[in-house]
Design an enzyme around this catalytic site. Sequence first.
Site, PDB file in Angstrom:
ATOM      1  N   GLY A 209       0.835  -1.204   0.000  1.00  0.00           N
ATOM      2  CA  GLY A 209       0.000   0.000   0.000  1.00  0.00           C
ATOM      3  C   GLY A 209       0.860   1.240   0.000  1.00  0.00           C
ATOM      4  O   GLY A 209       2.058   1.168  -0.296  1.00  0.00           O
ATOM      5  N   ASN A 210       0.271   2.371   0.306  1.00  0.00           N
ATOM      6  CA  ASN A 210       1.055   3.607   0.433  1.00  0.00           C
ATOM      7  C   ASN A 210       0.402   4.527   1.448  1.00  0.00           C
ATOM      8  O   ASN A 210      -0.655   4.210   1.995  1.00  0.00           O
ATOM      9  CB  ASN A 210       1.248   4.278  -0.932  1.00  0.00           C
ATOM     10  CG  ASN A 210      -0.070   4.614  -1.578  1.00  0.00           C
ATOM     11  OD1 ASN A 210      -0.811   5.459  -1.091  1.00  0.00           O
ATOM     12  ND2 ASN A 210      -0.390   3.934  -2.684  1.00  0.00           N
ATOM     13  N   TYR A 211       1.021   5.685   1.705  1.00  0.00           N
ATOM     14  CA  TYR A 211       0.584   6.557   2.804  1.00  0.00           C
ATOM     15  C   TYR A 211      -0.592   7.463   2.450  1.00  0.00           C
ATOM     16  O   TYR A 211      -0.992   8.274   3.262  1.00  0.00           O
ATOM     17  CB  TYR A 211       1.746   7.447   3.258  1.00  0.00           C
ATOM     18  CG  TYR A 211       2.889   6.701   3.896  1.00  0.00           C
ATOM     19  CD1 TYR A 211       2.665   5.865   4.983  1.00  0.00           C
ATOM     20  CD2 TYR A 211       4.188   6.847   3.427  1.00  0.00           C
ATOM     21  CE1 TYR A 211       3.711   5.193   5.585  1.00  0.00           C
ATOM     22  CE2 TYR A 211       5.245   6.174   4.023  1.00  0.00           C
ATOM     23  CZ  TYR A 211       5.004   5.348   5.106  1.00  0.00           C
ATOM     24  OH  TYR A 211       6.030   4.693   5.706  1.00  0.00           O
ATOM     25  N   ALA A 277      -3.526   7.573  -5.296  1.00  0.00           N
ATOM     26  CA  ALA A 277      -2.134   7.120  -5.341  1.00  0.00           C
ATOM     27  C   ALA A 277      -2.186   5.626  -5.667  1.00  0.00           C
ATOM     28  O   ALA A 277      -2.302   4.782  -4.783  1.00  0.00           O
ATOM     29  CB  ALA A 277      -1.465   7.358  -4.000  1.00  0.00           C
TER      30      ALA A 277
END
Length: 401
Positions: A209-211, A277
């Site tokens: 995943g990402n932030y 994102a």
Amino acid sequence: MTLKDKHIILGITGSIAAYKAAYIIRGLVKKGAEVQVVITPAGKEFITPLTLSTLSSHPVISEFFSNRDGTWNSHVDLGLWADAMLIAPATASTIGKMANGIADNMLITTYLSCKAPVFVAPAMDLDMFAHPSTQQNLEHLRSFGNRIIEPTEGELASHLVGKGRMEEPDKIIEVLEDFFAARKDLEKKKILITAGPTYEKIDPVRFIGNYSSGKMGFALAEVCAERGAEVTLVAGPVSLKTHHPAIKRIDVESAGEMYQVAMEAFPGSDAAILCAAVADYRPENASEQKIKRETKGDMTLHLVPNPDIAASLGAIKREGQVMVGFALETNNEATHAEGKLKRKNLDFIVLNSLRDQGAGFRCDTNKITIIDDAGGVTSYPLKSKREVASDIVNKLVTLLR
Ligand code: C5P
């Protein structure tokens, strides 16, 4: 003079902040609004109807009928008369009744009959405000499309310090002014927005995943909806809520799912704002069972590319459709952004740099530069994500004309 000749119902309830209602009436009347006060029985213990009727130049309504001559006070007529209803101060009790339709006084029956937008300015002790019951009731009101004017932090009537002070009268009036000044320049427009991160499954308990928090995309969805658009918000896994009834939210998890929903929604849209994102790669095969630690040595995950949603939409973009992309960069910002603008066939790209304080993931602020396909570059100062959303939408509107 956005409040000139506006009909405002001011609902007053039993809180010590009721004295501030006098200032609200004075401010509204000064700006040309006509104010009709509806007060709960408890409200009258805090401020006299005489004060309120003198300031508003209208008899104050509290009972279903007048004890003196039996005149019926029609909450239905009042609800239809209003351009807006403001409940300030709103106690925990009134908020609870509004959320659950407990129509045992004139204020609540008027609220239930009111077709106009409703603004609620809570006022109560910090623990009452923080209680899950109050918070859940406020959440209900938001889901009805009511606008909550958040209380501020400070010393309360109990002498405790915390969040629960009703917002100041001039600020409350400003909220109403802003509402009536708001442009409806996206009326009849359909806008697709992607937001948040994507999760790419490794095994049943792990993902890549990402932030991304989704805050920027959700702010864009709210602003577009407020300006009249019908919004389809395709959201990756985030903990945010949507409030505006004109937002149709579709929750997805992976880039593949987001791609499918976006490709389906785009042909019927006037514009797309690609704010998500999206993970560029995913594990080739997600394991069906939890992957166990290797007894020795490294572990390798084989990744394959995800579809580029923006580029795929860019390839099928019709004449007249507008596409907005984002570029979050860490170096050579402008060059990378311009490359993406061209490659993905965008009309403009919103650049933010992780090198700027207060920009990018998770925070409530952002600092952007807009680069368009004609080579125009506009840089903006650090602003709240909501204000940034307004700047982006202003640019979008010029292209949709
Ligand atoms: O990841 P990248 O920096 O290329 O993202 C730039 C823009 O492309 C963003 O608007 C993002 O939402 C979009 N994008 C996408 N699908 C991807 C990767 C990025 O829609 N797979």
